[in-house]
Design a protein around this motif. Structure first.
Motif, PDB file in Angstrom:
ATOM      1  N   GLU A   1       0.819  -1.213   0.000  1.00  0.00           N
ATOM      2  CA  GLU A   1       0.000   0.000   0.000  1.00  0.00           C
ATOM      3  C   GLU A   1       0.860   1.274   0.000  1.00  0.00           C
ATOM      4  OE1 GLU A   1       0.858  -1.151   4.239  1.00  0.00           O
ATOM      5  OE2 GLU A   1       0.195  -2.211   2.424  1.00  0.00           O
ATOM      6  N   ASN A   2       2.148   1.133   0.277  1.00  0.00           N
ATOM      7  CA  ASN A   2       3.019   2.306   0.339  1.00  0.00           C
ATOM      8  C   ASN A   2       3.817   2.539  -0.953  1.00  0.00           C
ATOM      9  OD1 ASN A   2       2.330   2.892   3.066  1.00  0.00           O
ATOM     10  ND2 ASN A   2       3.744   1.297   3.769  1.00  0.00           N
ATOM     11  N   TRP A   3       3.520   1.732  -1.964  1.00  0.00           N
ATOM     12  CA  TRP A   3       4.307   1.834  -3.199  1.00  0.00           C
ATOM     13  C   TRP A   3       3.990   3.098  -3.995  1.00  0.00           C
ATOM     14  CZ3 TRP A   3       7.259  -1.997  -1.903  1.00  0.00           C
ATOM     15  CH2 TRP A   3       8.353  -2.321  -2.702  1.00  0.00           C
ATOM     16  N   LYS A   4       2.935   3.788  -3.626  1.00  0.00           N
ATOM     17  CA  LYS A   4       2.526   4.983  -4.361  1.00  0.00           C
ATOM     18  C   LYS A   4       3.648   6.038  -4.368  1.00  0.00           C
ATOM     19  CE  LYS A   4      -0.691   7.625  -6.373  1.00  0.00           C
ATOM     20  NZ  LYS A   4       0.009   8.904  -6.527  1.00  0.00           N
ATOM     21  N   ILE A   5       4.404   6.135  -3.284  1.00  0.00           N
ATOM     22  CA  ILE A   5       5.449   7.162  -3.247  1.00  0.00           C
ATOM     23  C   ILE A   5       6.549   6.855  -4.268  1.00  0.00           C
ATOM     24  CG2 ILE A   5       4.983   7.813  -0.849  1.00  0.00           C
ATOM     25  CD1 ILE A   5       7.517   6.262  -0.050  1.00  0.00           C
TER      26      ILE A   5
ATOM     27  N   GLY B   1      17.730   8.050   6.510  1.00  0.00           N
ATOM     28  CA  GLY B   1      16.527   8.694   7.007  1.00  0.00           C
ATOM     29  C   GLY B   1      15.273   7.937   6.624  1.00  0.00           C
ATOM     30  N   ASP B   2      14.129   8.509   6.966  1.00  0.00           N
ATOM     31  CA  ASP B   2      12.819   7.889   6.740  1.00  0.00           C
ATOM     32  C   ASP B   2      12.397   8.085   5.286  1.00  0.00           C
ATOM     33  OD1 ASP B   2      10.232   7.018   6.704  1.00  0.00           O
ATOM     34  OD2 ASP B   2       9.602   8.110   8.494  1.00  0.00           O
ATOM     35  N   ALA B   3      12.257   6.982   4.548  1.00  0.00           N
ATOM     36  CA  ALA B   3      11.877   7.045   3.127  1.00  0.00           C
ATOM     37  C   ALA B   3      10.530   7.723   2.931  1.00  0.00           C
ATOM     38  CB  ALA B   3      11.844   5.636   2.535  1.00  0.00           C
ATOM     39  N   PHE B   4       9.634   7.575   3.904  1.00  0.00           N
ATOM     40  CA  PHE B   4       8.292   8.149   3.770  1.00  0.00           C
ATOM     41  C   PHE B   4       8.308   9.678   3.858  1.00  0.00           C
ATOM     42  CE2 PHE B   4       7.657   3.826   5.391  1.00  0.00           C
ATOM     43  CZ  PHE B   4       6.885   3.317   4.355  1.00  0.00           C
ATOM     44  N   GLU B   5       9.389  10.225   4.380  1.00  0.00           N
ATOM     45  CA  GLU B   5       9.568  11.683   4.383  1.00  0.00           C
ATOM     46  C   GLU B   5      10.450  12.134   3.207  1.00  0.00           C
ATOM     47  OE1 GLU B   5      11.190  12.918   8.083  1.00  0.00           O
ATOM     48  OE2 GLU B   5       9.521  12.139   9.303  1.00  0.00           O
ATOM     49  N   ILE B   6      11.504  11.367   2.941  1.00  0.00           N
ATOM     50  CA  ILE B   6      12.493  11.782   1.946  1.00  0.00           C
ATOM     51  C   ILE B   6      11.974  11.665   0.516  1.00  0.00           C
ATOM     52  CG2 ILE B   6      14.758  11.198   0.962  1.00  0.00           C
ATOM     53  CD1 ILE B   6      15.503  10.290   3.869  1.00  0.00           C
ATOM     54  N   VAL B   7      11.338  10.532   0.178  1.00  0.00           N
ATOM     55  CA  VAL B   7      10.926  10.293  -1.205  1.00  0.00           C
ATOM     56  C   VAL B   7       9.907  11.328  -1.694  1.00  0.00           C
ATOM     57  CG1 VAL B   7       9.827   8.655  -2.795  1.00  0.00           C
ATOM     58  CG2 VAL B   7      11.532   7.848  -1.143  1.00  0.00           C
ATOM     59  N   PRO B   8       8.842  11.650  -0.914  1.00  0.00           N
ATOM     60  CA  PRO B   8       7.918  12.694  -1.381  1.00  0.00           C
ATOM     61  C   PRO B   8       8.595  14.050  -1.573  1.00  0.00           C
ATOM     62  CG  PRO B   8       6.889  11.397   0.347  1.00  0.00           C
ATOM     63  CD  PRO B   8       8.332  10.991   0.309  1.00  0.00           C
ATOM     64  N   GLN B   9       9.565  14.379  -0.691  1.00  0.00           N
ATOM     65  CA  GLN B   9      10.289  15.645  -0.845  1.00  0.00           C
ATOM     66  C   GLN B   9      11.142  15.629  -2.119  1.00  0.00           C
ATOM     67  OE1 GLN B   9      12.408  17.054   2.686  1.00  0.00           O
ATOM     68  NE2 GLN B   9      10.989  15.913   3.993  1.00  0.00           N
TER      69      GLN B   9
END
Length: 324
Positions: free
Chosen positions: A217-221, A305-313
């Motif tokens: 479900e997190n592959w969208k990023i 770092g946290d991929a869920f923060e870094i990838v969207p940025q």
């Protein structure tokens, strides 16, 4: 001496890896002051065939037999071997794709030729020798292989040689040979290709995810990042084994071996089998919250770092740059 190149097509179109191989074959022909003949098998229109001349082919042998519309390893090898005999080719070049890797050893047996698969540089022909640099040990090293046979076969790794325009007049000759019915005992009836994705073996940029993404479900990023980069999506073996992503996206020693210009690994620890599949990548970027992850030992750039923060940025920054 003359040079022959087999130019495989996909649904009547040539991919970038083929133009790389034509440019490579042209450079070999120029180094030996000889000509370059391309052999094309299947239904390819005149405009597409002309592209082969744009990258250096002096002549194009066009094979249009109806029974060769789909790839048949044994039959295609027979046709290419006959083309080599017709042109007196001493060097035969193929792209090191799935079909190229199947054809090279068959051609070697038919023509009693030496074979190098996974070539990454032009042959060194100093002092009359013919030495080819290739990947070895699942891409973890390079080997220098000397070919001493009269006929030499080279399968070029995609993304290892630049595409170079070297325009020649278009000379297309119809070339059809009688193929032995025994060559058609095993045939492909249908090939179904995904049309909305970038092919992994041909991709110049790949965005890949591992267990660090915690679930499908997190592959969208990653999809968003791949979208703005025009990249292919990939994954590690544990991800495909868990059913989060399809197995054809699995990159590694037992999956797809890739050689992109840029490989972005997100949440991938870097097991040795995965590293073997990406070692030919020119630049590796790793994003992982574990500073001791093995992937950082091979990465050119690393972000802890946290991929869920870094990838969207990262995606937002690339979007902004694309607008500029």
């Amino acid at each position: 001496m003359s040079v022959l190149i087999y130019t495989e097509n996909t649904d009547g179109k040539f991919k970038k890896s083929i133009f790389e191989a034509v440019s490579y074959a042209r450079a070999i022909a120029d180094a030996n002051s000889t000509d370059l003949t391309a052999v094309s098998i299947g239904n390819v229109n005149a405009d597409e065939l002309a592209l082969l001349a744009a990258y250096g082919a002096d002549k194009i042998l066009n094979v249009t037999s109806s029974n060769l519309k789909n790839f048949v390893n044994q039959a295609y090898a027979s046709v290419i071997a006959e083309a080599a005999k017709k042109t007196g080719a001493n060097v035969i070049v193929l792209a090191n794709t799935l079909s190229g890797r199947g054809l090279a050893p068959r051609l070697g047996a038919k023509l009693e030729a030496g074979v190098v698969e996974g070539a990454v540089a032009l042959p060194d022909q100093t002092d009359g020798k013919f030495i080819v640099k290739k990947t070895a040990f699942s891409g973890k090293a390079f080997a220098l292989v000397e070919l001493t046979s009269a006929i030499k076969i080279i399968a070029l790794t995609p993304n290892s040689f630049p595409v170079t325009e070297n325009s020649k007049p278009v000379q297309v000759e119809e070339f059809n040979v009688d193929t032995d019915p025994a060559n058609f005992k095993t045939m492909l009836k249908e090939i179904v290709r995904s049309t909305d994705k970038v092919s992994l073996p041909d991709a110049e940029i790949i965005v890949s995810g591992g267990r660090g993404l915690k679930g499908p479900e997190n592959w969208k990023i990653l999809e968003d990042l791949a979208d703005v980069l025009g990249a292919a999506l990939a994954c590690s073996k544990p991800v495909s084994d868990a059913g989060w992503r399809p197995h054809n996206e699995h990159v590694g020693q037992t999956g797809v071996v890739v050689s992109p210009n840029l490989y972005i690994a997100v949440g991938i620890s870097g097991a040795i089998q995965h590293l073997a599949g990406i070692s030919a990548a020119k630049v590796i970027v790793a994003i992982n919250n574990d500073a001791d992850a093995p992937i950082f030992k091979v990465a050119d750039y690393g972000i802890v770092g946290d991929a869920f923060e870094i990838v969207p940025q990262l995606t937002a920054a690339i979007k902004q740059k694309n607008k500029a």
